[in-house]
Design a protein around this motif. Sequence first.
Motif, mmCIF file in Angstrom:
data_model
loop_
_atom_site.group_PDB
_atom_site.id
_atom_site.type_symbol
_atom_site.label_atom_id
_atom_site.label_comp_id
_atom_site.label_asym_id
_atom_site.label_seq_id
_atom_site.Cartn_x
_atom_site.Cartn_y
_atom_site.Cartn_z
ATOM 1 N N ASN A 32 0.914 -1.307 -0.087
ATOM 2 C CA ASN A 32 -0.130 -0.030 -0.010
ATOM 3 C C ASN A 32 0.894 1.211 -0.024
ATOM 4 N N LEU A 33 1.988 1.242 0.590
ATOM 5 C CA LEU A 33 3.135 2.154 0.690
ATOM 6 C C LEU A 33 3.657 2.531 -0.779
ATOM 7 N N GLN A 34 4.013 1.597 -1.270
ATOM 8 C CA GLN A 34 4.596 1.514 -2.539
ATOM 9 C C GLN A 34 3.788 2.136 -3.372
ATOM 10 N N GLY A 35 2.353 1.692 -3.583
ATOM 11 C CA GLY A 35 1.479 2.069 -4.457
ATOM 12 C C GLY A 35 1.058 3.524 -4.189
ATOM 13 N N GLY A 36 1.161 3.880 -3.025
ATOM 14 C CA GLY A 36 0.672 5.358 -2.649
ATOM 15 C C GLY A 36 2.085 6.308 -3.151
ATOM 16 N N GLY A 37 3.288 5.732 -2.893
ATOM 17 C CA GLY A 37 4.467 6.695 -3.562
ATOM 18 C C GLY A 37 4.328 6.730 -4.684
ATOM 19 N N GLY A 38 4.069 5.379 -5.673
ATOM 20 C CA GLY A 38 4.094 5.527 -6.982
ATOM 21 C C GLY A 38 2.953 6.514 -7.517
ATOM 22 N N LYS A 39 1.829 6.496 -6.903
ATOM 23 C CA LYS A 39 0.478 7.472 -7.381
ATOM 24 C C LYS A 39 1.093 8.872 -7.002
ATOM 25 N N LEU A 40 1.768 9.069 -5.947
ATOM 26 C CA LEU A 40 2.045 10.381 -5.877
ATOM 27 C C LEU A 40 3.079 10.878 -7.044
ATOM 28 N N GLN A 41 3.864 10.274 -7.205
ATOM 29 C CA GLN A 41 4.998 10.439 -8.362
ATOM 30 C C GLN A 41 4.121 10.552 -9.522
ATOM 31 N N THR A 42 3.325 9.855 -9.993
ATOM 32 C CA THR A 42 2.831 9.849 -11.160
ATOM 33 C C THR A 42 1.855 10.989 -11.103
ATOM 34 N N SER A 43 1.157 11.301 -10.097
ATOM 35 C CA SER A 43 0.471 12.490 -9.946
ATOM 36 C C SER A 43 1.127 13.856 -10.268
ATOM 37 N N LEU A 44 2.161 14.051 -9.655
ATOM 38 C CA LEU A 44 3.038 14.935 -9.943
ATOM 39 C C LEU A 44 3.367 15.306 -11.253
ATOM 40 N N GLU A 45 3.744 13.950 -11.807
ATOM 41 C CA GLU A 45 4.264 14.250 -13.401
ATOM 42 C C GLU A 45 3.151 14.710 -14.081
ATOM 43 N N SER A 46 1.971 14.184 -13.747
ATOM 44 C CA SER A 46 0.737 14.535 -14.601
ATOM 45 C C SER A 46 0.403 16.003 -14.456
ATOM 46 N N LEU A 47 0.558 16.683 -13.278
ATOM 47 C CA LEU A 47 0.222 17.906 -12.873
ATOM 48 C C LEU A 47 1.198 18.928 -13.441
ATOM 49 N N GLN A 48 2.658 18.607 -13.682
ATOM 50 C CA GLN A 48 3.639 19.168 -14.226
ATOM 51 C C GLN A 48 3.264 19.160 -15.764
ATOM 52 N N GLU A 49 2.747 18.092 -16.296
ATOM 53 C CA GLU A 49 2.583 18.005 -17.844
ATOM 54 C C GLU A 49 1.427 18.757 -18.029
ATOM 55 N N SER A 50 0.405 18.777 -17.329
ATOM 56 C CA SER A 50 -0.614 19.624 -17.487
ATOM 57 C C SER A 50 -0.183 21.316 -17.440
ATOM 58 N N LEU B 283 2.324 25.651 -7.200
ATOM 59 C CA LEU B 283 2.613 24.735 -7.933
ATOM 60 C C LEU B 283 4.186 24.343 -7.718
ATOM 61 N N ARG B 284 4.926 25.252 -7.576
ATOM 62 C CA ARG B 284 6.630 25.033 -7.157
ATOM 63 C C ARG B 284 6.534 24.288 -5.636
ATOM 64 N N HIS B 285 5.636 24.693 -4.687
ATOM 65 C CA HIS B 285 5.864 24.036 -3.585
ATOM 66 C C HIS B 285 5.409 22.654 -3.491
ATOM 67 N N VAL B 286 4.401 22.415 -4.420
ATOM 68 C CA VAL B 286 3.903 21.281 -4.495
ATOM 69 C C VAL B 286 4.965 20.226 -4.946
ATOM 70 N N ALA B 287 5.632 20.807 -5.752
ATOM 71 C CA ALA B 287 6.574 19.769 -6.513
ATOM 72 C C ALA B 287 8.013 19.322 -5.687
ATOM 73 N N GLU B 288 8.248 20.424 -4.790
ATOM 74 C CA GLU B 288 9.232 20.457 -3.563
ATOM 75 C C GLU B 288 8.854 19.557 -2.759
ATOM 76 N N ASP B 289 7.597 19.521 -2.214
ATOM 77 C CA ASP B 289 6.999 18.861 -0.997
ATOM 78 C C ASP B 289 6.914 17.330 -1.572
ATOM 79 N N VAL B 290 6.471 17.085 -2.766
ATOM 80 C CA VAL B 290 6.615 15.546 -3.192
ATOM 81 C C VAL B 290 8.004 14.963 -3.399
ATOM 82 N N GLN B 291 8.873 15.917 -3.741
ATOM 83 C CA GLN B 291 10.270 15.549 -4.166
ATOM 84 C C GLN B 291 10.972 15.031 -2.869
ATOM 85 N N ALA B 292 10.656 15.824 -1.685
ATOM 86 C CA ALA B 292 11.143 15.753 -0.324
ATOM 87 C C ALA B 292 10.595 14.574 0.237
#
Length: 75
Positions: A5-23, A44-53
């Motif tokens: 569940n944690l792996q899936g959540g981390g993956g979804k978080l990364q995928t969602s960030l990538e989708s947000l950045q593309e959009s 947006l910049r803060h979201v990306a920084e927080d996710v990457q952190a």
Amino acid sequence: MQVGNLQGGGGKLQTSLESLQESWGRVSDVWRDEQSRRFEEEHLRHVAEDVQAVLPAVSHMIQVLQLANRELSDV
């Protein structure tokens, strides 16, 4: 919590960030004013920084849970 569940959540978080950045990339091609620059800077910049952190912490937590699971299954 199961490790999967944690792996899936981390993956979804990364995928969602990538989708947000593309959009945002598509939107920012046409929305180019002070409001768009401020939106990107203030939000947006803060979201990306927080996710990457947080992603390395999620990865570390997965490793800890996997180790604990192995140790407990040996008991």
